[in-house]
Design a protein around this motif. Structure first.
Motif, PDB file in Angstrom:
ATOM      1  N   LEU A  79       0.352  -6.289  -6.269  1.00 12.45           N
ATOM      2  CA  LEU A  79       1.180  -5.798  -7.365  1.00 12.45           C
ATOM      3  C   LEU A  79       1.162  -6.841  -8.483  1.00 12.45           C
ATOM      4  O   LEU A  79       1.381  -8.030  -8.234  1.00 12.45           O
ATOM      5  N   SER A  80       0.900  -6.382  -9.707  1.00  8.67           N
ATOM      6  CA  SER A  80       0.778  -7.326 -10.826  1.00  8.67           C
ATOM      7  C   SER A  80       1.130  -6.639 -12.142  1.00  8.67           C
ATOM      8  O   SER A  80       1.457  -5.455 -12.176  1.00  8.67           O
ATOM      9  N   ASN A  81       0.986  -7.405 -13.222  1.00  9.41           N
ATOM     10  CA  ASN A  81       1.208  -6.841 -14.556  1.00  9.41           C
ATOM     11  C   ASN A  81      -0.113  -6.363 -15.170  1.00  9.41           C
ATOM     12  O   ASN A  81      -0.208  -6.166 -16.374  1.00  9.41           O
ATOM     13  N   SER A  82      -1.129  -6.147 -14.345  1.00  6.86           N
ATOM     14  CA  SER A  82      -2.434  -5.683 -14.814  1.00  6.86           C
ATOM     15  C   SER A  82      -2.318  -4.269 -15.379  1.00  6.86           C
ATOM     16  O   SER A  82      -1.348  -3.555 -15.118  1.00  6.86           O
ATOM     17  N   ASP A  83      -3.337  -3.857 -16.128  1.00  5.19           N
ATOM     18  CA  ASP A  83      -3.343  -2.492 -16.661  1.00  5.19           C
ATOM     19  C   ASP A  83      -3.304  -1.465 -15.531  1.00  5.19           C
ATOM     20  O   ASP A  83      -2.825  -0.356 -15.715  1.00  5.19           O
ATOM     21  N   THR A  84      -3.806  -1.845 -14.363  1.00  2.00           N
ATOM     22  CA  THR A  84      -3.640  -1.060 -13.136  1.00  2.00           C
ATOM     23  C   THR A  84      -2.742  -1.916 -12.246  1.00  2.00           C
ATOM     24  O   THR A  84      -3.228  -2.844 -11.598  1.00  2.00           O
ATOM     25  N   PRO A  85      -1.435  -1.634 -12.221  1.00  2.84           N
ATOM     26  CA  PRO A  85      -0.485  -2.563 -11.593  1.00  2.84           C
ATOM     27  C   PRO A  85      -0.559  -2.645 -10.068  1.00  2.84           C
ATOM     28  O   PRO A  85      -0.061  -3.601  -9.488  1.00  2.84           O
ATOM     29  N   THR A  86      -1.189  -1.671  -9.418  1.00  4.51           N
ATOM     30  CA  THR A  86      -1.323  -1.692  -7.964  1.00  4.51           C
ATOM     31  C   THR A  86      -2.797  -1.624  -7.607  1.00  4.51           C
ATOM     32  O   THR A  86      -3.511  -0.726  -8.050  1.00  4.51           O
ATOM     33  N   VAL A 100      -0.131 -11.884 -14.052  1.00  7.13           N
ATOM     34  CA  VAL A 100       0.849 -12.399 -13.100  1.00  7.13           C
ATOM     35  C   VAL A 100       0.860 -11.486 -11.879  1.00  7.13           C
ATOM     36  O   VAL A 100       1.120 -10.287 -11.990  1.00  7.13           O
ATOM     37  N   ILE A 101       0.552 -12.063 -10.721  1.00  7.83           N
ATOM     38  CA  ILE A 101       0.665 -11.321  -9.459  1.00  7.83           C
ATOM     39  C   ILE A 101       2.101 -11.471  -9.007  1.00  7.83           C
ATOM     40  O   ILE A 101       2.581 -12.582  -8.769  1.00  7.83           O
ATOM     41  N   THR A 102       2.812 -10.359  -8.907  1.00 11.19           N
ATOM     42  CA  THR A 102       4.229 -10.412  -8.565  1.00 11.19           C
ATOM     43  C   THR A 102       4.490 -10.353  -7.067  1.00 11.19           C
ATOM     44  O   THR A 102       5.463 -10.930  -6.587  1.00 11.19           O
ATOM     45  N   LYS A 103       3.592  -9.683  -6.337  1.00 12.06           N
ATOM     46  CA  LYS A 103       3.815  -9.532  -4.901  1.00 12.06           C
ATOM     47  C   LYS A 103       2.536  -9.025  -4.253  1.00 12.06           C
ATOM     48  O   LYS A 103       1.755  -8.305  -4.873  1.00 12.06           O
ATOM     49  N   ILE A 104       2.349  -9.392  -2.978  1.00 12.02           N
ATOM     50  CA  ILE A 104       1.254  -8.846  -2.186  1.00 12.02           C
ATOM     51  C   ILE A 104       1.821  -8.454  -0.828  1.00 12.02           C
ATOM     52  O   ILE A 104       2.511  -9.243  -0.183  1.00 12.02           O
ATOM     53  N   ASN A 105       1.511  -7.232  -0.423  1.00 10.65           N
ATOM     54  CA  ASN A 105       1.931  -6.733   0.887  1.00 10.65           C
ATOM     55  C   ASN A 105       0.702  -6.478   1.742  1.00 10.65           C
ATOM     56  O   ASN A 105      -0.301  -5.965   1.244  1.00 10.65           O
ATOM     57  N   SER A 106       0.792  -6.818   3.027  1.00  7.14           N
ATOM     58  CA  SER A 106      -0.300  -6.481   3.938  1.00  7.14           C
ATOM     59  C   SER A 106       0.188  -5.386   4.888  1.00  7.14           C
ATOM     60  O   SER A 106       1.387  -5.243   5.128  1.00  7.14           O
ATOM     61  N   SER A 107      -0.758  -4.622   5.404  1.00  8.02           N
ATOM     62  CA  SER A 107      -0.406  -3.482   6.248  1.00  8.02           C
ATOM     63  C   SER A 107       0.025  -3.911   7.645  1.00  8.02           C
ATOM     64  O   SER A 107       0.448  -3.073   8.442  1.00  8.02           O
ATOM     65  N   CYS A 108      -0.059  -5.210   7.945  1.00  5.20           N
ATOM     66  CA  CYS A 108       0.260  -5.677   9.297  1.00  5.20           C
ATOM     67  C   CYS A 108       0.620  -7.158   9.227  1.00  5.20           C
ATOM     68  O   CYS A 108       0.074  -7.888   8.393  1.00  5.20           O
ATOM     69  N   GLY A 109       1.476  -7.599  10.116  1.00  5.77           N
ATOM     70  CA  GLY A 109       1.831  -9.014  10.196  1.00  5.77           C
ATOM     71  C   GLY A 109       0.665  -9.884  10.649  1.00  5.77           C
ATOM     72  O   GLY A 109       0.715 -11.107  10.546  1.00  5.77           O
ATOM     73  N   CYS A 110      -0.398  -9.257  11.136  1.00  5.11           N
ATOM     74  CA  CYS A 110      -1.585  -9.995  11.592  1.00  5.11           C
ATOM     75  C   CYS A 110      -2.467 -10.429  10.421  1.00  5.11           C
ATOM     76  O   CYS A 110      -3.435 -11.152  10.607  1.00  5.11           O
TER      77      CYS A 110
END
Length: 127
Positions: free
Chosen positions: A106-113, A59-69
């Motif tokens: 960001l997810s519930n993966s074994d490496t969450p980030t 499950v991907i809980t969230k994704i953030n980008s470094s810029c609004g572009c």
């Protein structure tokens, strides 16, 4: 009666141990996309492909980008073990110059980030 209780305990213990070993694992084909040198106004859409190589739904809980572009889109439903998914990234190609952006997953993966990268250069359109 004692035997029945012991069997029930062992069955419950087995289910608990199995559930504790369940883990989602997100593996990307690549964690960096190079746009290369493209013209201003070109198609800025690129895709990161991944597979859930774990044994639990991803499950991907969230994704953030470094810029609004840089605008990401991702699957909102769980990705079953063994199945693939795509994260689309659209970069605003009306901005001339170098591209160096990150997308944090960001997810519930074994490496969450997980940090994904895009790079490239946008030049003025030739006439």
């Amino acid at each position: 009666m004692k035997k029945l209780i012991t069997l029930l305990f062992l069955a419950a213990f087995t289910v608990t141990v199995s559930a504790q070993n369940a883990v989602a694992k997100m593996e990307f084909k690549t964690d960096e996309i190079d746009y290369g040198t493209i013209q201003k106004g070109s198609d800025g859409l690129r895709v990161f492909e991944f597979t859930n190589t774990g044994n639990a739904p991803l499950v991907i809980t969230k994704i953030n980008s470094s810029c609004g572009c840089t605008v990401p889109e991702w699957p909102k439903e769980p990705i079953a073990p063994g199945k693939t998914g795509k994260i689309q990234v659209k970069y605003d190609t009306t901005r001339v110059g170098p591209i160096r952006k990150t997308i944090t997953v960001l997810s519930n993966s074994d490496t969450p980030t997980k940090v994904l990268k895009i790079k490239g250069t946008i030049i003025e359109a030739s006439r």
